[in-house]
Design a protein around this motif. Structure first.
Motif, PDB file in Angstrom:
ATOM      1  N   GLY A  59      17.474   2.220 -48.393  1.00  0.00           N
ATOM      2  CA  GLY A  59      16.711   3.411 -48.218  1.00  0.00           C
ATOM      3  C   GLY A  59      18.052   4.968 -47.890  1.00  0.00           C
ATOM      4  N   THR A  60      18.043   5.981 -48.449  1.00  0.00           N
ATOM      5  CA  THR A  60      19.026   7.548 -48.657  1.00  0.00           C
ATOM      6  C   THR A  60      19.002   7.826 -47.252  1.00  0.00           C
ATOM      7  N   GLU A  61      19.398   8.683 -47.257  1.00  0.00           N
ATOM      8  CA  GLU A  61      18.551   9.784 -46.199  1.00  0.00           C
ATOM      9  C   GLU A  61      17.765  10.999 -47.256  1.00  0.00           C
ATOM     10  N   VAL A  63      15.817   9.369 -50.265  1.00  0.00           N
ATOM     11  CA  VAL A  63      14.471   8.553 -51.002  1.00  0.00           C
ATOM     12  C   VAL A  63      15.239   7.161 -51.250  1.00  0.00           C
ATOM     13  N   TYR A  64      14.083   5.983 -51.476  1.00  0.00           N
ATOM     14  CA  TYR A  64      14.461   4.467 -51.356  1.00  0.00           C
ATOM     15  C   TYR A  64      14.917   4.354 -52.458  1.00  0.00           C
ATOM     16  N   GLY A  65      16.178   4.146 -52.992  1.00  0.00           N
ATOM     17  CA  GLY A  65      16.688   4.105 -54.266  1.00  0.00           C
ATOM     18  C   GLY A  65      15.780   2.152 -54.722  1.00  0.00           C
ATOM     19  N   LEU A  66      16.360   2.006 -55.938  1.00  0.00           N
ATOM     20  CA  LEU A  66      16.117   0.348 -56.747  1.00  0.00           C
ATOM     21  C   LEU A  66      17.654  -0.223 -56.931  1.00  0.00           C
ATOM     22  N   ASN A  89      16.953   7.652 -68.560  1.00  0.00           N
ATOM     23  CA  ASN A  89      17.521   8.678 -68.094  1.00  0.00           C
ATOM     24  C   ASN A  89      18.943   8.258 -67.579  1.00  0.00           C
ATOM     25  N   PRO A  90      20.335   8.717 -67.599  1.00  0.00           N
ATOM     26  CA  PRO A  90      21.352   8.251 -66.589  1.00  0.00           C
ATOM     27  C   PRO A  90      20.584   8.028 -65.086  1.00  0.00           C
ATOM     28  N   LEU A  91      21.987   7.276 -64.755  1.00  0.00           N
ATOM     29  CA  LEU A  91      21.431   6.941 -63.578  1.00  0.00           C
ATOM     30  C   LEU A  91      22.599   7.542 -62.693  1.00  0.00           C
ATOM     31  N   ILE A  92      22.295   7.418 -61.608  1.00  0.00           N
ATOM     32  CA  ILE A  92      23.171   8.014 -60.484  1.00  0.00           C
ATOM     33  C   ILE A  92      23.369   7.132 -59.447  1.00  0.00           C
ATOM     34  N   VAL A  93      25.274   7.432 -59.540  1.00  0.00           N
ATOM     35  CA  VAL A  93      25.952   5.767 -58.783  1.00  0.00           C
ATOM     36  C   VAL A  93      26.318   6.801 -57.236  1.00  0.00           C
ATOM     37  N   LEU A 122      22.913  15.305 -51.731  1.00  0.00           N
ATOM     38  CA  LEU A 122      24.195  15.664 -52.845  1.00  0.00           C
ATOM     39  C   LEU A 122      24.024  14.964 -54.217  1.00  0.00           C
ATOM     40  N   THR A 123      23.869  15.150 -55.210  1.00  0.00           N
ATOM     41  CA  THR A 123      24.398  14.690 -56.763  1.00  0.00           C
ATOM     42  C   THR A 123      25.397  16.026 -57.498  1.00  0.00           C
ATOM     43  N   LEU A 124      26.955  15.266 -57.849  1.00  0.00           N
ATOM     44  CA  LEU A 124      27.037  16.305 -58.683  1.00  0.00           C
ATOM     45  C   LEU A 124      27.700  14.747 -59.573  1.00  0.00           C
ATOM     46  N   VAL A 147      27.162  11.295 -59.279  1.00  0.00           N
ATOM     47  CA  VAL A 147      27.390  10.209 -58.505  1.00  0.00           C
ATOM     48  C   VAL A 147      27.047  11.021 -56.824  1.00  0.00           C
ATOM     49  N   ARG A 148      26.744  10.523 -55.609  1.00  0.00           N
ATOM     50  CA  ARG A 148      26.125  10.993 -54.713  1.00  0.00           C
ATOM     51  C   ARG A 148      27.382   9.689 -53.457  1.00  0.00           C
ATOM     52  N   ILE A 149      27.067  10.218 -52.403  1.00  0.00           N
ATOM     53  CA  ILE A 149      27.283  10.170 -50.987  1.00  0.00           C
ATOM     54  C   ILE A 149      26.828   9.866 -50.190  1.00  0.00           C
ATOM     55  N   ALA A 167      24.791   1.802 -58.704  1.00  0.00           N
ATOM     56  CA  ALA A 167      23.099   2.757 -59.394  1.00  0.00           C
ATOM     57  C   ALA A 167      21.901   2.818 -58.930  1.00  0.00           C
ATOM     58  N   ALA A 168      21.449   3.660 -58.112  1.00  0.00           N
ATOM     59  CA  ALA A 168      19.886   3.520 -57.927  1.00  0.00           C
ATOM     60  C   ALA A 168      18.891   4.781 -58.505  1.00  0.00           C
ATOM     61  N   PRO A 169      18.165   4.572 -59.311  1.00  0.00           N
ATOM     62  CA  PRO A 169      17.247   5.637 -59.140  1.00  0.00           C
ATOM     63  C   PRO A 169      16.142   5.412 -57.960  1.00  0.00           C
ATOM     64  N   LEU A 206      13.083  13.818 -50.302  1.00  0.00           N
ATOM     65  CA  LEU A 206      13.118  15.052 -51.221  1.00  0.00           C
ATOM     66  C   LEU A 206      14.563  14.207 -51.703  1.00  0.00           C
ATOM     67  N   GLU A 207      14.613  14.248 -53.375  1.00  0.00           N
ATOM     68  CA  GLU A 207      15.613  13.823 -54.023  1.00  0.00           C
ATOM     69  C   GLU A 207      16.639  14.859 -53.305  1.00  0.00           C
ATOM     70  N   SER A 208      17.683  14.432 -54.277  1.00  0.00           N
ATOM     71  CA  SER A 208      19.208  15.240 -54.065  1.00  0.00           C
ATOM     72  C   SER A 208      19.280  16.110 -54.912  1.00  0.00           C
ATOM     73  N   LEU A 220      22.713  24.491 -61.264  1.00  0.00           N
ATOM     74  CA  LEU A 220      21.358  23.508 -60.995  1.00  0.00           C
ATOM     75  C   LEU A 220      21.252  22.825 -62.092  1.00  0.00           C
ATOM     76  N   LEU A 221      21.514  21.532 -62.112  1.00  0.00           N
ATOM     77  CA  LEU A 221      20.591  20.560 -62.608  1.00  0.00           C
ATOM     78  C   LEU A 221      19.149  19.914 -61.906  1.00  0.00           C
ATOM     79  N   ARG A 222      18.863  20.270 -60.562  1.00  0.00           N
ATOM     80  CA  ARG A 222      17.502  19.975 -59.995  1.00  0.00           C
ATOM     81  C   ARG A 222      17.752  19.975 -58.385  1.00  0.00           C
TER      82      ARG A 222
HETATM   83  O1  TXA Z   1      18.092  11.043 -53.744  1.00  0.00           O
HETATM   84  C1  TXA Z   1      18.218  10.677 -54.930  1.00  0.00           C
HETATM   85  O2  TXA Z   1      18.349  11.391 -55.857  1.00  0.00           O
HETATM   86  C2  TXA Z   1      17.917   9.642 -55.443  1.00  0.00           C
HETATM   87  C3  TXA Z   1      18.150   9.199 -54.239  1.00  0.00           C
HETATM   88  C4  TXA Z   1      17.360   6.503 -54.859  1.00  0.00           C
HETATM   89  O3  TXA Z   1      19.924   8.783 -54.897  1.00  0.00           O
HETATM   90  N1  TXA Z   1      18.298   9.262 -56.941  1.00  0.00           N
HETATM   91  C5  TXA Z   1      17.490   9.429 -57.573  1.00  0.00           C
HETATM   92  O4  TXA Z   1      17.042   9.254 -59.356  1.00  0.00           O
HETATM   93  O5  TXA Z   1      16.115  10.441 -57.806  1.00  0.00           O
HETATM   94  P1  TXA Z   1      16.544   9.340 -60.017  1.00  0.00           P
HETATM   95  O6  TXA Z   1      17.147   8.634 -61.501  1.00  0.00           O
HETATM   96  O7  TXA Z   1      15.659   9.392 -60.119  1.00  0.00           O
HETATM   97  O8  TXA Z   1      17.191  10.764 -61.129  1.00  0.00           O
HETATM   98  C6  TXA Z   1      18.240  10.699 -61.170  1.00  0.00           C
HETATM   99  C7  TXA Z   1      18.409  12.381 -62.359  1.00  0.00           C
HETATM  100  C8  TXA Z   1      17.538  12.320 -63.814  1.00  0.00           C
HETATM  101  O9  TXA Z   1      16.959  13.537 -63.555  1.00  0.00           O
HETATM  102  C9  TXA Z   1      18.815  12.388 -64.771  1.00  0.00           C
HETATM  103  O10 TXA Z   1      18.794  12.821 -65.740  1.00  0.00           O
HETATM  104  C10 TXA Z   1      20.083  13.268 -64.145  1.00  0.00           C
HETATM  105  O11 TXA Z   1      19.614  12.183 -62.513  1.00  0.00           O
HETATM  106  N2  TXA Z   1      21.390  13.112 -63.968  1.00  0.00           N
HETATM  107  C11 TXA Z   1      21.994  11.570 -63.879  1.00  0.00           C
HETATM  108  N3  TXA Z   1      23.118  11.242 -64.453  1.00  0.00           N
HETATM  109  C12 TXA Z   1      22.965  12.859 -64.853  1.00  0.00           C
HETATM  110  C13 TXA Z   1      24.152  12.858 -65.828  1.00  0.00           C
HETATM  111  N4  TXA Z   1      25.151  12.331 -66.401  1.00  0.00           N
HETATM  112  N5  TXA Z   1      24.109  14.385 -66.429  1.00  0.00           N
HETATM  113  C14 TXA Z   1      23.233  14.740 -66.480  1.00  0.00           C
HETATM  114  N6  TXA Z   1      22.049  14.452 -65.315  1.00  0.00           N
HETATM  115  C15 TXA Z   1      21.801  13.565 -64.954  1.00  0.00           C
END
Ligand code: TXA
Ligand code: MG
Length: 342
Positions: A59-61, A63-66, A89-93, A122-124, A147-149, A167-169, A206-208, A220-222
């Motif tokens: 778990g993160t604050e 959602v849960y990540g895989l 799709n690319p993943l968040i590290v 927040l993910t950058l 990347v996310r902390i 790495a965790a979606p 809610l996702e980052s 703002l990407l998401r």
């Molecule tokens: O809250 C969250 O962000 C959760 C927890 C587990 O950290 N993770 C999450 O991951 O929502 P996921 O895989 O469901 O969504 C990751 C998003 C995707 O929409 C992807 O397109 C975007 O991050 N993403 C990843 N790498 C990217 C990059 N290099 N450039 C643009 N977008 C990227």
């Protein structure tokens, strides 16, 4: 072996892996998913499993990540197989602290103030540094890395225990809603993953928020757990909308990796093996998987496409890849890479 009618259950030596079979046909395989408390013992087990290349949900604050070791291509391929994602799709590290984040990405000046929101939802996204060891399947071949902390104490402890980028979606089957409790993950993915680290209910749920930068400034990407208002207050400028308006669904990046060479798919008898990417036995300068293993092919996909493209060949041919399992996502990506460029 336990017989139940004509179907039977086989356990491996350690009793961890179960295969449900009928005759000589495998119907399903499953593993015992451990639900681990986020104490020192449970966290240690989860970290060991990750180090072994296993998939562990945590778990993160938000959602849960895989989670999987982001430097292990096969482990990352297993994330996609587990989620049943039809595309890469690319993943968040995830990392524990700012030093670890800065070792992975070259953060543009315009995004630096936002690190004040770390740890947090927040993910950058920024250019990936050379020689990070991050598997190319994580970025789906892109030159940038997300990347996310996370702030959740259990997630923090796990990241510190592994010492690896994870790495965790979101920990849900593709198309399902994101899980905010360990029990949600167990209901969806129990039997498919090694363990779930129960770090408690997600406080944000809610996702980052994902923010990147282009030449104009922060984009703002998401939208997500960090409000636009707080990000903008920190930056002192408004967040821009992404320039490519061609995104049709969340995660459908317009900036997908595309090779310069023309790609020809489903080539069974290559005219020129020197520019051919094989799958299984056969000629070719590169081979996605000599044993025709789809997880290995997924792990090698972007590396080999980059390598083949780097030769400067005008055309690259690729052997047919089966469409089942991870083959669906591999074919999805190859079809995009082979499509005429806009
Ligand atoms: O809250 C969250 O962000 C959760 C927890 C587990 O950290 N993770 C999450 O991951 O929502 P996921 O895989 O469901 O969504 C990751 C998003 C995707 O929409 C992807 O397109 C975007 O991050 N993403 C990843 N790498 C990217 C990059 N290099 N450039 C643009 N977008 C990227
Ligand atoms: Mg998701």
């Amino acid at each position: 072996m336990v017989e139940t009618g004509d179907a039977y259950l086989i356990r491996d030596a350690k009793g961890k892996h179960r295969t449900i079979a009928s005759g000589n046909k495998t119907i399903a395989t499953s593993i015992d998913t451990q639900i681990l408390p986020a104490d020192a013992h449970g966290t240690g087990i989860a970290a060991d499993l990750l180090a072994q290349g296993q998939i562990v949900a945590f778990g993160t604050e938000t959602v849960y990540g895989l989670g999987a070791d982001a430097t292990n291509g096969l482990a990352v391929a297993a994330i996609y197989a587990t989620k049943g994602r039809p595309s890469f799709n690319p993943l968040i590290v995830h990392v524990a602290d700012l030093d670890a984040a800065m070792a992975l990405i070259d953060l543009p000046e315009s995004l630096r103030p936002l690190t004040a929101h770390w740890p947090g939802p927040l993910t950058l996204v920024a250019p990936i540094r050379p020689d990070t060891g991050i598997a190319s399947l994580v970025t789906a071949g892109l030159p940038t890395l997300a990347v996310r902390i996370p702030a959740n104490p259990g997630a923090q402890a796990l990241l510190r225990a592994t010492g690896k980028p994870i790495a965790a979606p979101s920990a849900n089957t593709s198309g399902q809603i994101s899980p905010s409790r360990a029990a949600h993950v167990a209901a969806d993915l129990g039997g498919k993953i090694a363990a779930i680290l129960d770090t408690g209910p997600c406080t944000v749920g809610l996702e980052s928020t994902i923010i990147g930068a282009d030449t104009r400034g922060p984009v703002l990407l998401r939208p997500g757990g960090l409000s636009r208002e707080s990000a903008e207050a920190t930056l002192g400028t408004p967040l821009l909308a992404r320039a490519d308006a061609t995104i049709t669904a969340p995660g459908q990046l317009a900036s997908h990796y595309a090779p310069n060479a023309a790609l020809r798919l489903d080539v069974t008898a290559p005219q020129n093996p020197a520019t051919h990417i094989a799958f299984g036995p056969g000629p070719g300068a590169w081979n996605l998987s000599p044993t025709a293993d789809l997880a290995e092919a997924a792990a090698n996909l972007f590396d080999l496409l980059h390598q083949a493209d780097a030769t400067g060949a005008a055309q690259i041919t690729i052997a047919p890849i089966p469409h089942h399992g991870l083959g669906a996502a591999i074919n999805d990506r190859l079809t995009r890479a082979a499509a005429p460029k806009p």
